[in-house]
Design a protein around this motif. Structure first.
Motif, PDB file in Angstrom:
ATOM      1  N   GLU A 115      24.315 -33.042 -20.574  1.00  0.00           N
ATOM      2  CA  GLU A 115      24.645 -33.931 -21.704  1.00  0.00           C
ATOM      3  C   GLU A 115      24.302 -33.178 -22.976  1.00  0.00           C
ATOM      4  OE1 GLU A 115      25.480 -36.354 -24.402  1.00  0.00           O
ATOM      5  OE2 GLU A 115      25.766 -37.220 -22.412  1.00  0.00           O
ATOM      6  N   ASP A 116      25.275 -33.011 -23.867  1.00  0.00           N
ATOM      7  CA  ASP A 116      25.005 -32.063 -24.952  1.00  0.00           C
ATOM      8  C   ASP A 116      24.264 -32.619 -26.163  1.00  0.00           C
ATOM      9  OD1 ASP A 116      28.561 -31.892 -25.582  1.00  0.00           O
ATOM     10  OD2 ASP A 116      27.126 -33.431 -26.130  1.00  0.00           O
ATOM     11  N   ASP A 117      24.145 -33.943 -26.248  1.00  0.00           N
ATOM     12  CA  ASP A 117      23.386 -34.478 -27.380  1.00  0.00           C
ATOM     13  C   ASP A 117      21.912 -34.613 -27.025  1.00  0.00           C
ATOM     14  OD1 ASP A 117      22.298 -35.774 -29.529  1.00  0.00           O
ATOM     15  OD2 ASP A 117      23.904 -37.248 -29.726  1.00  0.00           O
ATOM     16  N   TRP A 118      21.155 -33.606 -27.332  1.00  0.00           N
ATOM     17  CA  TRP A 118      19.739 -33.593 -26.981  1.00  0.00           C
ATOM     18  C   TRP A 118      18.947 -34.651 -27.741  1.00  0.00           C
ATOM     19  CZ3 TRP A 118      17.536 -27.982 -26.063  1.00  0.00           C
ATOM     20  CH2 TRP A 118      18.247 -27.401 -24.999  1.00  0.00           C
ATOM     21  N   LYS A 151      16.071 -15.018 -27.955  1.00  0.00           N
ATOM     22  CA  LYS A 151      17.120 -14.734 -28.930  1.00  0.00           C
ATOM     23  C   LYS A 151      17.172 -13.242 -29.260  1.00  0.00           C
ATOM     24  CE  LYS A 151      18.642 -16.194 -33.566  1.00  0.00           C
ATOM     25  NZ  LYS A 151      18.330 -17.056 -34.735  1.00  0.00           N
ATOM     26  N   LYS A 152      16.024 -12.676 -29.506  1.00  0.00           N
ATOM     27  CA  LYS A 152      15.953 -11.234 -29.824  1.00  0.00           C
ATOM     28  C   LYS A 152      16.458 -10.385 -28.672  1.00  0.00           C
ATOM     29  CE  LYS A 152      12.213 -11.507 -33.183  1.00  0.00           C
ATOM     30  NZ  LYS A 152      10.752 -11.651 -33.245  1.00  0.00           N
ATOM     31  N   ARG A 169      23.479 -20.986 -26.679  1.00  0.00           N
ATOM     32  CA  ARG A 169      22.680 -22.028 -26.024  1.00  0.00           C
ATOM     33  C   ARG A 169      21.232 -21.988 -26.491  1.00  0.00           C
ATOM     34  NH1 ARG A 169      25.656 -20.254 -20.993  1.00  0.00           N
ATOM     35  NH2 ARG A 169      27.353 -21.748 -20.750  1.00  0.00           N
ATOM     36  N   VAL A 170      20.713 -20.802 -26.601  1.00  0.00           N
ATOM     37  CA  VAL A 170      19.325 -20.657 -27.046  1.00  0.00           C
ATOM     38  C   VAL A 170      19.185 -21.115 -28.496  1.00  0.00           C
ATOM     39  CG1 VAL A 170      17.492 -18.986 -27.530  1.00  0.00           C
ATOM     40  CG2 VAL A 170      18.803 -18.823 -25.408  1.00  0.00           C
ATOM     41  N   GLU A 171      20.201 -20.831 -29.277  1.00  0.00           N
ATOM     42  CA  GLU A 171      20.158 -21.248 -30.680  1.00  0.00           C
ATOM     43  C   GLU A 171      20.211 -22.771 -30.818  1.00  0.00           C
ATOM     44  OE1 GLU A 171      23.265 -18.817 -32.252  1.00  0.00           O
ATOM     45  OE2 GLU A 171      21.859 -17.341 -33.074  1.00  0.00           O
ATOM     46  N   LYS A 172      20.970 -23.373 -29.950  1.00  0.00           N
ATOM     47  CA  LYS A 172      21.002 -24.838 -29.937  1.00  0.00           C
ATOM     48  C   LYS A 172      19.608 -25.390 -29.615  1.00  0.00           C
ATOM     49  CE  LYS A 172      22.737 -28.731 -27.288  1.00  0.00           C
ATOM     50  NZ  LYS A 172      23.697 -29.215 -26.294  1.00  0.00           N
ATOM     51  N   ALA A 173      18.967 -24.752 -28.660  1.00  0.00           N
ATOM     52  CA  ALA A 173      17.610 -25.150 -28.293  1.00  0.00           C
ATOM     53  C   ALA A 173      16.669 -24.968 -29.474  1.00  0.00           C
ATOM     54  CB  ALA A 173      17.136 -24.346 -27.095  1.00  0.00           C
TER      55      ALA A 173
END
Lengths: 179, 179
Positions: free
Chosen positions: A94-97, B124-125, B149-153
């Motif tokens: 689910e993409d809305d964290w 990220k690095k 994905r990591v940036e979203k996190a």
DNA sequence: TATTCCGTACAGTATATACTGTATGGATTT
DNA sequence: AAATCCATACAGTATATACTGTACGGAATA
């Protein structure tokens, strides 16, 4: 320069390490490490996953995958999706964290706080009834001090209730913007 | 009308029931039911309690009381106090529940979120390094999607970080007043 | 200094939780 | 209708957690 195979392998390692940290810290949400790792696996998988794929990826039984994905599903952290010609169940993250945060986390607090509020209200009434009826000064005093303690709890629960409300109504995003 | 003894007994029952609910719901704080019940016992006790009194009150071993009170103490939910002529350790409840909320709860989130942030930055690095070096288009693509994905996190963790900050700095009380 | 008393370290036990493999019922395909 | 495939219920096992009793070191007392 590394060759492509080694690089692929490195990428895998990087993923795994990131997912591990993620999974471990999910325990503050009340989500077990294994379930957290399953989420990470689904999150980093390019396509929706089947139970068999999860099982293979984590080297764990399909039964475990079934029970754990159910937990994630009920927490709105993954959703079952449909693909033509595919008989197996498919799950994707689910993409809305921010939404997930509420369902996973705030919901838990909501039910706990409601239970506490209800219990405190009920206890308050019981103690007041004793205060009204008793002729014994010792009993009266005890009931009175207990009542003050329960009232203190009530105040605190009311505060918590408002905090929770802040998240439920998404008002919190006025104070702290989504990124 | 009830006699005083019966009333006393009723008071005990009321307390116990209230404490039970309290204790059960403390699990959302990451505090076990037993530890929660110990807190409730101390909270409702008129004077500071010794380990032996706790042990007697809960019918549990003194060893358990020792370990559990340590948990409560480290969570700033109880404090050790001193009384002249008393050799035994005495504990009483910490009366600022709002402060306790922060130490128990927010601290846990703080360390989890910090760990996540650190891990995400590091990952990220690593991914950027691969993006820079690789000549393989497949590897490049994989690294790129993982990076996103990591940036979203990271964005999400940054949001959480601000939420936590709100509590740590007590700014939250501007939005939701203490009761 | 000898004795008593206290908190807790440690090891062992009991309970709870997590995980697996098999079995089954329902759905899809042939 | 028969065969196949899938998710999951269930029971059994392994691991982790919680709890207890004993033992011990340190502090207070005699």
């Amino acid at each position: 320069m590394k060759d492509a195979d080694t690089e692929q392998h490195t990428l895998e390692e990087i993923r795994t390490r990131f997912i591990s940290v993620m999974a471990k810290n999910m325990e503050v949400y009340g989500i077990s490490e294994t379930v957290g790792r399953l989420y990470g696996t689904v999150y980093f998988h390019d396509q929706p996953m089947t139970l068999d794929e999860m099982s293979a990826s984590l080297c764990m039984s399909k039964t475990s995958m079934s029970t754990n994905i159910k937990i994630l599903s009920e927490a709105n952290m993954v959703e079952r999706v449909w693909q033509k010609g595919v008989r197996k169940d498919l799950y994707q993250d689910e993409d809305d964290w921010y939404k997930s945060f509420t369902t996973v986390f705030i919901d838990r607090w909501r039910s706990a706080t409601n239970a506490n509020l209800e219990s405190a209200e009920h206890t308050k009434k019981e103690l007041q009834a004793i205060l009204d009826k008793t002729n014994d000064s010792m009993v009266y005093e005890k009931a009175a001090t207990d009542l003050s303690r329960v009232e203190k709890a009530l105040d605190y629960y009311a505060w918590l209730d408002e905090i929770i409300h802040l998240f439920e109504t998404e008002q919190i995003f006025d104070y702290v913007n989504k990124k």
